[in-house]
Scaffold this active site. Sequence first.
Site, PDB file in Angstrom:
ATOM      1  N   GLY D  27       0.838  -1.172   0.000  1.00 35.45           N
ATOM      2  CA  GLY D  27       0.000   0.000   0.000  1.00 35.45           C
ATOM      3  C   GLY D  27       0.878   1.228   0.000  1.00 35.45           C
ATOM      4  N   ASN D  28       0.338   2.333  -0.472  1.00 32.61           N
ATOM      5  CA  ASN D  28       1.102   3.577  -0.469  1.00 32.61           C
ATOM      6  C   ASN D  28       0.138   4.739  -0.546  1.00 32.61           C
ATOM      7  OD1 ASN D  28       0.679   3.939  -3.532  1.00 32.61           O
ATOM      8  ND2 ASN D  28       1.802   2.010  -3.426  1.00 32.61           N
ATOM      9  N   SER D  44       9.338   2.909  -1.965  1.00 30.15           N
ATOM     10  CA  SER D  44       8.957   1.554  -2.390  1.00 30.15           C
ATOM     11  C   SER D  44       9.459   0.488  -1.414  1.00 30.15           C
ATOM     12  CB  SER D  44       9.569   1.285  -3.777  1.00 30.15           C
ATOM     13  OG  SER D  44       9.191   0.019  -4.256  1.00 30.15           O
ATOM     14  N   GLY D  45       8.556  -0.414  -1.013  1.00 32.76           N
ATOM     15  CA  GLY D  45       8.972  -1.608  -0.279  1.00 32.76           C
ATOM     16  C   GLY D  45       9.493  -1.388   1.126  1.00 32.76           C
ATOM     17  N   SER D  73       7.532   4.824  -4.389  1.00 35.65           N
ATOM     18  CA  SER D  73       6.657   3.687  -4.699  1.00 35.65           C
ATOM     19  C   SER D  73       6.714   3.343  -6.181  1.00 35.65           C
ATOM     20  CB  SER D  73       5.223   4.055  -4.316  1.00 35.65           C
ATOM     21  OG  SER D  73       4.327   3.138  -4.901  1.00 35.65           O
ATOM     22  N   SER D  74       6.717   2.051  -6.476  1.00 39.17           N
ATOM     23  CA  SER D  74       6.715   1.644  -7.885  1.00 39.17           C
ATOM     24  C   SER D  74       5.424   2.092  -8.580  1.00 39.17           C
ATOM     25  CB  SER D  74       6.885   0.125  -7.997  1.00 39.17           C
ATOM     26  OG  SER D  74       5.855  -0.527  -7.295  1.00 39.17           O
ATOM     27  N   ASP D  75       4.402   2.453  -7.796  1.00 36.80           N
ATOM     28  CA  ASP D  75       3.149   2.938  -8.375  1.00 36.80           C
ATOM     29  C   ASP D  75       3.165   4.448  -8.610  1.00 36.80           C
ATOM     30  OD1 ASP D  75       1.831   0.379  -8.341  1.00 36.80           O
ATOM     31  OD2 ASP D  75       1.682   0.588  -6.171  1.00 36.80           O
ATOM     32  N   HIS D  94      -3.299   3.727  -2.617  1.00 41.13           N
ATOM     33  CA  HIS D  94      -3.478   2.427  -3.267  1.00 41.13           C
ATOM     34  C   HIS D  94      -3.235   1.349  -2.224  1.00 41.13           C
ATOM     35  CE1 HIS D  94      -3.261  -0.990  -5.841  1.00 41.13           C
ATOM     36  NE2 HIS D  94      -1.952  -1.109  -5.779  1.00 41.13           N
ATOM     37  N   HIS D  96      -4.023  -3.203  -1.392  1.00 40.45           N
ATOM     38  CA  HIS D  96      -4.521  -4.495  -1.867  1.00 40.45           C
ATOM     39  C   HIS D  96      -5.494  -5.042  -0.823  1.00 40.45           C
ATOM     40  CE1 HIS D  96      -1.494  -5.575  -5.214  1.00 40.45           C
ATOM     41  NE2 HIS D  96      -1.295  -4.311  -4.899  1.00 40.45           N
ATOM     42  N   ASP D 119     -22.982   7.348   1.990  1.00 38.10           N
ATOM     43  CA  ASP D 119     -22.431   8.464   2.770  1.00 38.10           C
ATOM     44  C   ASP D 119     -21.160   9.018   2.133  1.00 38.10           C
ATOM     45  OD1 ASP D 119     -24.271   8.705   4.869  1.00 38.10           O
ATOM     46  OD2 ASP D 119     -23.286   7.176   6.083  1.00 38.10           O
ATOM     47  N   HIS D 170      -6.564  -6.163 -10.254  1.00 43.16           N
ATOM     48  CA  HIS D 170      -5.520  -5.585  -9.427  1.00 43.16           C
ATOM     49  C   HIS D 170      -6.055  -5.175  -8.044  1.00 43.16           C
ATOM     50  CE1 HIS D 170      -1.828  -2.672  -9.442  1.00 43.16           C
ATOM     51  NE2 HIS D 170      -2.075  -3.158  -8.267  1.00 43.16           N
ATOM     52  N   TYR D 228     -24.226  16.777   8.754  1.00 42.11           N
ATOM     53  CA  TYR D 228     -23.547  15.794   9.610  1.00 42.11           C
ATOM     54  C   TYR D 228     -22.304  16.433  10.204  1.00 42.11           C
ATOM     55  CZ  TYR D 228     -21.352  11.397  11.026  1.00 42.11           C
ATOM     56  OH  TYR D 228     -20.776  10.377  11.751  1.00 42.11           O
TER      57      TYR D 228
END
Lengths: 242, 242, 242, 242
Positions: D27-28, D44-45, D73-75, D94, D96, D119, D170, D228
């Site tokens: 995740g990132n 990354s990683g 991040s590789s993304d 992002h 998973h 909501d 993905h 709210y």
Amino acid sequence: MLEKLKQEVYEANMQLPQLGLVTFTWGNVSGIDRQQGLYVIKPSGVSYEELTPADLVVVNLKGEVVEGQLNPSSDTPTHTYLYNHFPKIGGIVHTHSPWAVAFAAAKMDIPALNTTHADTFYTDIPAAAALTEAEITADYEGNTGKTIVQTFAKRHLDYEATPGSLVSQHGPFCWGETAAQAVYNAKVLEVAAEEDYHTLMLTRADSHVPQYLLDKHYYRKHGQGAYYGQNNAQSQTHAKRK
Amino acid sequence: MLEKLKQEVYEANMQLPQLGLVTFTWGNVSGIDRQQGLYVIKPSGVSYEELTPADLVVVNLKGEVVEGQLNPSSDTPTHTYLYNHFPKIGGIVHTHSPWAVAFAAAKMDIPALNTTHADTFYTDIPAAAALTEAEITADYEGNTGKTIVQTFAKRHLDYEATPGSLVSQHGPFCWGETAAQAVYNAKVLEVAAEEDYHTLMLTRADSHVPQYLLDKHYYRKHGQGAYYGQNNAQSQTHAKRK
Amino acid sequence: MLEKLKQEVYEANMQLPQLGLVTFTWGNVSGIDRQQGLYVIKPSGVSYEELTPADLVVVNLKGEVVEGQLNPSSDTPTHTYLYNHFPKIGGIVHTHSPWAVAFAAAKMDIPALNTTHADTFYTDIPAAAALTEAEITADYEGNTGKTIVQTFAKRHLDYEATPGSLVSQHGPFCWGETAAQAVYNAKVLEVAAEEDYHTLMLTRADSHVPQYLLDKHYYRKHGQGAYYGQNNAQSQTHAKRK
Amino acid sequence: MLEKLKQEVYEANMQLPQLGLVTFTWGNVSGIDRQQGLYVIKPSGVSYEELTPADLVVVNLKGEVVEGQLNPSSDTPTHTYLYNHFPKIGGIVHTHSPWAVAFAAAKMDIPALNTTHADTFYTDIPAAAALTEAEITADYEGNTGKTIVQTFAKRHLDYEATPGSLVSQHGPFCWGETAAQAVYNAKVLEVAAEEDYHTLMLTRADSHVPQYLLDKHYYRKHGQGAYYGQNNAQSQTHAKRK
């Protein structure tokens, strides 16, 4: 009275929330001293946060309270019935663990589909028949024990090799040589129910493990030829030493 | 003002994250002082990490804020409606607990399939009708209370014996004699939904428990003949003493 | 003897409960020193709460205990078989993680349906054939390794690119360059099984990812062209610098 | 450089394990300073246990690293693409997360079936088309952003009202006004996926909520008429004061 047993039963009760087997007070563990014919059980409706060993109640095999200020679990007559009819067990546990309850509500056995199950339960775990109206009216908790014992008799099950049962519409009861062993078995039953549920959704094929795999896994951990762990005579043999 | 009640309602609110019933701020608990006709409710959108008893808002039975710097829960008109129409309840809780929401989105009752359910809810837990566009436009939160009350009337349900309801497409509302009891009931509802979901996947048979089992479990814990726990007159009788 | 390796294998074992991969003692990790031809493995039936690095047992590639007071894991012959037939692996782990067991019991591969899977496993994760009665009787744990190796041979799978397998009716075995990497792979396998289960319930369409997506994700993390993380030659290139 | 933003993005990244949205480093989160045209992203990683604010990498809108010792991040190209095409967003995440991945693998939208969803997300959450082989080969991460943007264009979706998307095969990408808001939206998406999965198993009826309920819930929390929480102009009006 029975201080050592009270401590053991207390610790076994406290395992229930640690193993994720109870919500609120929905569970109880007992352990028996067979020589004295007395067992120790959780009091009714006391939260696990507040429970102390001194709160435990001592009951005899007629189901009478022998010591204790608090009322014993409302399921006490079930424990009494099981101790009287399964003479080799040393501890009993009842929970409403959710995967087990899902099978109990569906009146379905927890089938033996994998080695996790076979390590501890030598057969399918039966869903004992739901109680009739007459049985509920006459003696609900006593007859809850009776339906288990009758189901084991009818199916020719060995209560030592199948240390637990569902009661249809209700939930699981497990037992073992000690209170701690009963709780261990209750966790295995819950895990087996969870795994079986997903297997039954994945395939409509009959996935029962064959008898020879049940034999292998069950007897790897139980009886004369057991070699799992550190305390079996055979484990020295199994672990070849140079 | 109402310091003791605020403390109780605060503690009941804090139970929601501890019992795994809320994500973020998606839940609120209130509790009422019937003599003064005032109730105390969580402020809107305040995180449980930051909430203090002093943040709670005091509201009267017209739905007006009587004390408090913060805005009350946006669901306040639902609470007002329920307190006015269910005169014996002392606390209300609303959550978006995920198993309950799954049933609400499917517009399905949570059926009474096991004794876990029967111990607390004497019937199926209804999914109240989804609100119409006119009802949403006119008074969304007030009409959320109204659909619950109407559903109970139409089905001849006793709100004391069935202390909760789903609202279709939305989620669960529960109530009880106190705010703490309402939260307890909300956890039971969530567990029952989880168990029922799995039972409904395991079997297409109708697995409703019979009325006599509902009677047995419900009245084991409620009313004159109750014998579960330590505080019922009957529990002394049930626990036979030597 | 092998103190550094023992520490590594100890830490890898302790990851199992932290990652939610084991109940009770149902898992074991080993790691090998290829130069000495010796590997270190968890003792049988010892709880993770009590385990220390000194408890670990040293075994040679004939499966003989070379050092250690305790009996090694009852699955030791499986580890021996895999170390002998998969010469580039440095660590092995076996668990009964529940999603993986559900697939193993159904005798189903864990299919490659998403990039989470593809990042670590380059193919479907096979369900190796269940052992026959003869195989169980002759050498249960050794033949558990053999069915994995045979399945990989029959399907032309590369054990480095597919670092794990189910054994039908039983559960998952994973491996890697180190014990820690094997445990990482075991967690990926469990997550992939959980995700696949839900995908398979959502759709009856074949959801396998295409080969080119498998290639992309697998080689983003593995081999010469890898650019995920901080330690790959290519990651400097991928991260364009101004 | 951008110390305040780095702290915010660091804290948003650390929310991912706390909210149960990531396994390992999967995740990132990034956050942007629109005036400077620079954004801050997780390296990354790097594990969440080891991550510090100083590890974060500064990237410009051409995707070039402007500051930072570690590889981003590789993304990163996905983030760059989204920041360039969704000009009002301030943060991107992002993950998973497993329920979202189950829908992405099935190439299914997460439908709007309940108010929890409404909501935060004003429409179904789309499953953007899987990338073609050519798109993967040419610029995998950049085209991951492109498929999202194209899907939103094709379906006439407003990225502010639908602050997230699945990418088929993905997983989920979410965004918001800030990095923290993006992470909040990622949790809502995961919860909605979990609830929808169970609803879709319970009933084959179309359970989409009607547009007027989407309107009510979405606009109760967003825009001029929102009431709210504590910070909306209308919430004072909604909370009638005596």
